[in-house]
Design a protein around this motif. Structure first.
Motif, PDB file in Angstrom:
ATOM      1  N   LEU A   1     -63.225  19.860 -20.144  1.00 11.57           N
ATOM      2  CA  LEU A   1     -62.816  18.691 -19.377  1.00 11.57           C
ATOM      3  C   LEU A   1     -63.214  17.412 -20.108  1.00 11.57           C
ATOM      4  CD1 LEU A   1     -61.532  17.974 -16.608  1.00 11.57           C
ATOM      5  CD2 LEU A   1     -63.850  17.709 -15.749  1.00 11.57           C
ATOM      6  N   TYR A   2     -64.444  17.389 -20.637  1.00 13.12           N
ATOM      7  CA  TYR A   2     -64.897  16.223 -21.405  1.00 13.12           C
ATOM      8  C   TYR A   2     -64.010  16.003 -22.617  1.00 13.12           C
ATOM      9  CZ  TYR A   2     -69.268  15.713 -18.771  1.00 13.12           C
ATOM     10  OH  TYR A   2     -70.189  15.499 -17.805  1.00 13.12           O
ATOM     11  N   MET A   3     -63.643  17.108 -23.282  1.00 13.08           N
ATOM     12  CA  MET A   3     -62.790  17.003 -24.461  1.00 13.08           C
ATOM     13  C   MET A   3     -61.451  16.372 -24.078  1.00 13.08           C
ATOM     14  SD  MET A   3     -64.183  18.400 -27.296  1.00 13.08           S
ATOM     15  CE  MET A   3     -62.965  19.300 -28.257  1.00 13.08           C
ATOM     16  N   MET A   4     -60.880  16.845 -22.968  1.00 12.01           N
ATOM     17  CA  MET A   4     -59.607  16.297 -22.514  1.00 12.01           C
ATOM     18  C   MET A   4     -59.732  14.812 -22.193  1.00 12.01           C
ATOM     19  SD  MET A   4     -57.730  19.038 -20.006  1.00 12.01           S
ATOM     20  CE  MET A   4     -57.197  17.656 -18.993  1.00 12.01           C
ATOM     21  N   ILE A   5     -60.789  14.452 -21.475  1.00 12.77           N
ATOM     22  CA  ILE A   5     -60.983  13.063 -21.077  1.00 12.77           C
ATOM     23  C   ILE A   5     -61.134  12.169 -22.303  1.00 12.77           C
ATOM     24  CG2 ILE A   5     -62.590  11.451 -19.969  1.00 12.77           C
ATOM     25  CD1 ILE A   5     -63.067  13.628 -17.858  1.00 12.77           C
ATOM     26  N   SER A   6     -61.948  12.614 -23.272  1.00 15.85           N
ATOM     27  CA  SER A   6     -62.156  11.781 -24.460  1.00 15.85           C
ATOM     28  C   SER A   6     -60.878  11.717 -25.298  1.00 15.85           C
ATOM     29  CB  SER A   6     -63.328  12.298 -25.298  1.00 15.85           C
ATOM     30  OG  SER A   6     -63.110  13.636 -25.678  1.00 15.85           O
ATOM     31  N   ALA A   7     -60.100  12.810 -25.297  1.00 14.23           N
ATOM     32  CA  ALA A   7     -58.841  12.813 -26.038  1.00 14.23           C
ATOM     33  C   ALA A   7     -57.864  11.823 -25.407  1.00 14.23           C
ATOM     34  CB  ALA A   7     -58.237  14.215 -26.068  1.00 14.23           C
ATOM     35  N   LEU A   8     -57.915  11.701 -24.082  1.00 14.53           N
ATOM     36  CA  LEU A   8     -57.046  10.743 -23.399  1.00 14.53           C
ATOM     37  C   LEU A   8     -57.596   9.329 -23.519  1.00 14.53           C
ATOM     38  CD1 LEU A   8     -56.170  12.671 -20.129  1.00 14.53           C
ATOM     39  CD2 LEU A   8     -54.624  12.105 -21.993  1.00 14.53           C
ATOM     40  N   ALA A   9     -58.914   9.195 -23.462  1.00 20.42           N
ATOM     41  CA  ALA A   9     -59.535   7.874 -23.462  1.00 20.42           C
ATOM     42  C   ALA A   9     -59.351   7.173 -24.801  1.00 20.42           C
ATOM     43  CB  ALA A   9     -61.023   7.983 -23.129  1.00 20.42           C
ATOM     44  N   PHE A  10     -59.289   7.941 -25.891  1.00 21.62           N
ATOM     45  CA  PHE A  10     -59.190   7.311 -27.211  1.00 21.62           C
ATOM     46  C   PHE A  10     -57.899   6.504 -27.366  1.00 21.62           C
ATOM     47  CE2 PHE A  10     -58.072   7.399 -31.749  1.00 21.62           C
ATOM     48  CZ  PHE A  10     -59.095   6.592 -32.210  1.00 21.62           C
ATOM     49  N   PRO A  11     -56.721   7.109 -27.155  1.00 20.09           N
ATOM     50  CA  PRO A  11     -55.482   6.316 -27.284  1.00 20.09           C
ATOM     51  C   PRO A  11     -55.410   5.177 -26.285  1.00 20.09           C
ATOM     52  CG  PRO A  11     -55.000   8.572 -26.594  1.00 20.09           C
ATOM     53  CD  PRO A  11     -56.444   8.518 -26.965  1.00 20.09           C
ATOM     54  N   ILE A  12     -55.928   5.404 -25.073  1.00 14.73           N
ATOM     55  CA  ILE A  12     -55.920   4.333 -24.073  1.00 14.73           C
ATOM     56  C   ILE A  12     -56.752   3.157 -24.580  1.00 14.73           C
ATOM     57  CG2 ILE A  12     -56.712   3.688 -21.759  1.00 14.73           C
ATOM     58  CD1 ILE A  12     -55.966   6.549 -20.884  1.00 14.73           C
ATOM     59  N   GLY A  13     -57.917   3.463 -25.145  1.00 14.54           N
ATOM     60  CA  GLY A  13     -58.771   2.403 -25.682  1.00 14.54           C
ATOM     61  C   GLY A  13     -58.095   1.655 -26.816  1.00 14.54           C
ATOM     62  N   VAL A  14     -57.404   2.392 -27.665  1.00  8.13           N
ATOM     63  CA  VAL A  14     -56.693   1.762 -28.782  1.00  8.13           C
ATOM     64  C   VAL A  14     -55.607   0.834 -28.260  1.00  8.13           C
ATOM     65  CG1 VAL A  14     -55.131   2.205 -30.714  1.00  8.13           C
ATOM     66  CG2 VAL A  14     -57.185   3.603 -30.426  1.00  8.13           C
ATOM     67  N   VAL A  15     -54.860   1.310 -27.278  1.00  6.73           N
ATOM     68  CA  VAL A  15     -53.787   0.505 -26.690  1.00  6.73           C
ATOM     69  C   VAL A  15     -54.361  -0.755 -26.047  1.00  6.73           C
ATOM     70  CG1 VAL A  15     -52.071   0.431 -24.829  1.00  6.73           C
ATOM     71  CG2 VAL A  15     -52.174   2.414 -26.356  1.00  6.73           C
ATOM     72  N   LEU A  16     -55.472  -0.594 -25.321  1.00  5.95           N
ATOM     73  CA  LEU A  16     -56.091  -1.762 -24.685  1.00  5.95           C
ATOM     74  C   LEU A  16     -56.554  -2.767 -25.735  1.00  5.95           C
ATOM     75  CD1 LEU A  16     -58.139  -0.191 -21.764  1.00  5.95           C
ATOM     76  CD2 LEU A  16     -56.066  -1.566 -21.619  1.00  5.95           C
ATOM     77  N   ASP A  17     -57.120  -2.268 -26.832  1.00  7.12           N
ATOM     78  CA  ASP A  17     -57.543  -3.167 -27.905  1.00  7.12           C
ATOM     79  C   ASP A  17     -56.354  -3.931 -28.468  1.00  7.12           C
ATOM     80  OD1 ASP A  17     -60.181  -2.625 -27.710  1.00  7.12           O
ATOM     81  OD2 ASP A  17     -60.292  -1.293 -29.451  1.00  7.12           O
TER      82      ASP A  17
END
Length: 50
Positions: free
Chosen positions: A23-39
């Motif tokens: 679950l953590y792996m999935m969340i971090s995999a999703l959070a990375f592109p979201i963070g990039v997009v927000l940046d």
């Protein structure tokens, strides 16, 4: 009997940890592109609001 149930408990605990890890792996995999997009959005806003 007690030994068997203890082993079963350990197996269940192990399974829970594996599930949590994936679950953590999935969340971090999703959070990375979201963070990039927000940046990128933040950078664009700063760029255009000057």
């Amino acid at each position: 009997m007690a030994k068997k149930s203890k082993k079963k408990m350990l197996e269940l605990e192990e399974q829970r940890l594996k599930n949590r890890r994936s679950l953590y792996m999935m969340i971090s995999a999703l959070a990375f592109p979201i963070g990039v997009v927000l940046d990128m959005i933040e950078w664009l806003l700063k760029h255009y609001l000057k």
